[in-house]
Design an enzyme around this catalytic site. Structure first.
Site, PDB file in Angstrom:
ATOM      1  N   GLU A  65      58.923  46.577  28.988  1.00  0.00           N
ATOM      2  CA  GLU A  65      57.924  45.542  28.712  1.00  0.00           C
ATOM      3  C   GLU A  65      57.497  44.824  29.985  1.00  0.00           C
ATOM      4  O   GLU A  65      56.331  44.492  30.160  1.00  0.00           O
ATOM      5  CB  GLU A  65      58.435  44.535  27.686  1.00  0.00           C
ATOM      6  CG  GLU A  65      57.368  43.522  27.330  1.00  0.00           C
ATOM      7  CD  GLU A  65      57.525  42.933  25.937  1.00  0.00           C
ATOM      8  OE1 GLU A  65      56.670  42.103  25.589  1.00  0.00           O
ATOM      9  OE2 GLU A  65      58.460  43.283  25.224  1.00  0.00           O
ATOM     10  N   HIS A  92      65.253  56.140  22.862  1.00  0.00           N
ATOM     11  CA  HIS A  92      66.397  56.213  23.767  1.00  0.00           C
ATOM     12  C   HIS A  92      66.923  57.648  23.738  1.00  0.00           C
ATOM     13  O   HIS A  92      67.356  58.137  22.694  1.00  0.00           O
ATOM     14  CB  HIS A  92      67.460  55.192  23.351  1.00  0.00           C
ATOM     15  CG  HIS A  92      66.885  53.813  23.252  1.00  0.00           C
ATOM     16  ND1 HIS A  92      66.484  53.097  24.359  1.00  0.00           N
ATOM     17  CD2 HIS A  92      66.595  53.048  22.177  1.00  0.00           C
ATOM     18  CE1 HIS A  92      65.998  51.933  23.965  1.00  0.00           C
ATOM     19  NE2 HIS A  92      66.044  51.878  22.646  1.00  0.00           N
ATOM     20  N   ARG A  94      69.029  59.310  26.442  1.00  0.00           N
ATOM     21  CA  ARG A  94      70.298  59.630  27.106  1.00  0.00           C
ATOM     22  C   ARG A  94      71.017  58.347  27.463  1.00  0.00           C
ATOM     23  O   ARG A  94      70.403  57.390  27.913  1.00  0.00           O
ATOM     24  CB  ARG A  94      69.984  60.436  28.371  1.00  0.00           C
ATOM     25  CG  ARG A  94      71.141  60.702  29.285  1.00  0.00           C
ATOM     26  CD  ARG A  94      70.738  61.565  30.495  1.00  0.00           C
ATOM     27  NE  ARG A  94      70.765  62.973  30.120  1.00  0.00           N
ATOM     28  CZ  ARG A  94      69.685  63.728  29.918  1.00  0.00           C
ATOM     29  NH1 ARG A  94      68.489  63.222  30.078  1.00  0.00           N
ATOM     30  NH2 ARG A  94      69.800  64.987  29.579  1.00  0.00           N
ATOM     31  N   HIS A 109      45.390  53.938  28.500  1.00  0.00           N
ATOM     32  CA  HIS A 109      44.073  53.437  28.092  1.00  0.00           C
ATOM     33  C   HIS A 109      43.879  52.041  28.683  1.00  0.00           C
ATOM     34  O   HIS A 109      44.744  51.175  28.519  1.00  0.00           O
ATOM     35  CB  HIS A 109      43.989  53.368  26.559  1.00  0.00           C
ATOM     36  CG  HIS A 109      42.859  52.532  26.061  1.00  0.00           C
ATOM     37  ND1 HIS A 109      41.548  52.963  26.070  1.00  0.00           N
ATOM     38  CD2 HIS A 109      42.838  51.283  25.533  1.00  0.00           C
ATOM     39  CE1 HIS A 109      40.780  52.010  25.574  1.00  0.00           C
ATOM     40  NE2 HIS A 109      41.537  50.980  25.239  1.00  0.00           N
ATOM     41  N   GLY A 111      41.028  49.313  28.285  1.00  0.00           N
ATOM     42  CA  GLY A 111      39.784  48.904  27.649  1.00  0.00           C
ATOM     43  C   GLY A 111      39.484  47.441  27.922  1.00  0.00           C
ATOM     44  O   GLY A 111      40.236  46.758  28.620  1.00  0.00           O
TER      45      GLY A 111
END
Length: 141
Positions: A65, A92, A94, A109, A111
């Site tokens: 994030e 997730h 490994r 993308h 925009g």
């Protein structure tokens, strides 16, 4: 995608932005900024472990994030717009017990009102640990 960052601060500036945030607490550090991608590393240690001694999936999501949000912010004129998260997912792949993981975010993308970023997190052997995608809303300040 060929679109380049609108703003391209130094690594020092990006790392200073993380002071007094969760990024600092878990030891995250930006290591590379390209024309439209970012790379950061995060330690796998007591700060990022889950109870079984493996990298916590939530820590991977924090790395993802952070990378996607900062990438989105760099694509806009931040004097006019802000970017806020709408959705994030993570697979997730490994487990990791120690060392470092490295996240790289790239745009899928860009925009006027939304952005989508892909984040791949790998271990020190360049094996995929987690793959994540974040959708960002671009809003007026």
């Amino acid at each position: 995608m060929d679109r380049k960052f609108f703003n391209k601060p130094s690594l020092e500036t990006l790392n200073q932005m993380g002071k007094n945030t969760i990024s600092e607490v878990i030891g995250m550090e930006f290591t590379e900024i390209g024309d439209n991608y970012l790379i950061a590393k995060m330690p796998v240690d007591h700060r990022t472990h889950q109870p079984y001694g493996l990298l916590h999936g939530g820590a991977s999501v924090v790395l993802a994030e952070t990378l996607g949000s900062v990438g989105a912010m760099l694509m806009v004129d931040d004097s006019k717009y802000a970017c806020v998260g709408l959705d994030i997912n993570a697979n997730h792949i490994r487990g990791v017990k120690s060392g470092w993981v490295y996240g790289k975010t790239t745009p899928i993308h860009i925009g006027k009102t939304t952005q989508v970023w892909q984040i791949n997190i790998t271990n020190e052997r360049e094996q995929l640990v987690c793959t994540s995608r974040i959708t960002m809303a671009v809003i007026n300040k």
